[in-house]
Write a protein that holds these residues in place. Structure first.
Motif: not given
Length: 254
Positions: A89-95, A159-175, A247-249
Motif C-alpha cells: 500500500x502507499x502513503x496515507x493508506x490504512x493498515x 493485505x496492507x502489510x507492506x506500506x511503501x513510500x512516499x516516493x523513490x529518492x534516487x540521489x542518496x547514499x544508503x550507507x 505515514x499510515x493509520x
C-alpha cells in the motif's frame, strides 16, 4: 530526484517532484526519463506506493540488536523471505488489522531498495548500477502468527502489510542514514543504516544470486531494535533521513 506514482484528475501516472509540483513522466520511471510536458500542483494529487513490484524480498534480523531482541544472534548470512505484491500500500493508506486471526500486529520500520533494471548475479561492487533509488517501508508483522507458524509467510503476507513510500529518492547514499519509527508521535525505533549487518550492496549480490530481479522490485533491508505492537487507531510513521516519511493509520479489517 524524487520519483512518485500518483493519481489525479485524469488518471494515474509517474512524475518527478519539483518543489510544489509534480512533472509527469511517461510511460514509466525506468531508464532515461521522458517528460510528457504535463504538470500538477502537488496539493492536487494523491501519492500512491511508488511502484507495484513483481515481488518484495525482505531481510530478517539484519540489525544485531533487533536479532537479540527477537531471541537470537545475528545471522552469518542474510535471512531472506518474501512478502506478496498484494501486501503493498502507499502513503496515507490504512493498515488493516486482522483481528479474527491475530492478537499482536507489530510495526517494523525499514529502508527499502527499489531495483531499476532487470538483473541477476550482481556483484556487490556493481550493485549501485541496478538501483533506481530508495524509499521508506514498514514490514508489518502479525507477531503471534510468526511464532505460531514457525515460518513467516502468513504473518507478513496479509493485505496492507507492506506500506511503501512516499516516493523513490534516487540521489542518496544508503550507507549511513538515520531511520526512525514513531507511533502517535512517540519515537519507538531509532537507528542508522550504518548498523546494518549486511549492507545494501551485499544484499543485492546475495538476493540476485537466488532470483532474477525486475525493474520495480523491492528489497527491504531489515528493521532495527524497538519493534512493538500497533493498535487500531494508531498512526505509524517511518522516516528515513534524506528520503522521506511514510505515514499510515491502523484500522480494523472487515
Amino acid at each position: 530526484m524524487r520519483i512518485a506514482r500518483f493519481t489525479a484528475e485524469g488518471g494515474m501516472g509517474f512524475g518527478v517532484i519539483e518543489e510544489n509540483t509534480i512533472a509527469v513522466v511517461a510511460p514509466h520511471p525506468f531508464g532515461d526519463l521522458e517528460f510528457s510536458g504535463h504538470r500538477f500542483p502537488l496539493q492536487d494529487v494523491r501519492l500512491l506506493s511508488p511502484y507495484l513490484p513483481s515481488k518484495v524480498v525482505a531481510i530478517g534480523k539484519n540489525y544485531a540488536e533487533h536479532a537479540r531482541e527477537m531471541g537470537g544472534e545475528p545471522p552469518a548470512e542474510p535471512v531472506i523471505f518474501s512478502k506478496p505484491a498484494t501486501a503493498v500500500i502507499g502513503p496515507g493508506e490504512a493498515i488493516a488489522y486482522p483481528q479474527k486471526l491475530s492478537e499482536r500486529v507489530d510495526y517494523e520500520g525499514e529502508l527499502a531498495v527499489v531495483i531499476g533494471r532487470l538483473c541477476r548475479d550482481v556483484p556487490a561492487s556493481r550493485a549501485g548500477e541496478v538501483v533506481l533509488g530508495y524509499t521508506c517501508a514498514n514490514d508489518v508483522t502479525a507477531r503471534d502468527l510468526q511464532k505460531k507458524d514457525g515460518q513467516w509467510t502468513r504473518a507478513k503476507g496479509f493485505d496492507t502489510f507492506c506500506p511503501l513510500g512516499p516516493w523513490i529518492e534516487t540521489e542518496v547514499d544508503p550507507s549511513d542514514l538515520a531511520i526512525t519509527t514513531t507511533v502517535n508521535g512517540e519515537v519507538r525505533q531509532e537507528s542508522r543504516t550504518s548498523q546494518l549487518i549486511h549492507d545494501v550492496p551485499t544484499l543485492i549480490e546475495y538476493v540476485s544470486q537466488v532470483m532474477t530481479l525486475l525493474p520495480g522490485d523491492v528489497i527491504l533491508t531489515g528493521t532495527p531494535a524497538g519493534v512493538g505492537p500497533l493498535e487500531i487507531g494508531d498512526e505509524v510513521t517511518v522516516t528515513v533521513e534524506n528520503v522521506g516519511s511514510l505515514t499510515n493509520r491502523v484500522i480494523a479489517r472487515d
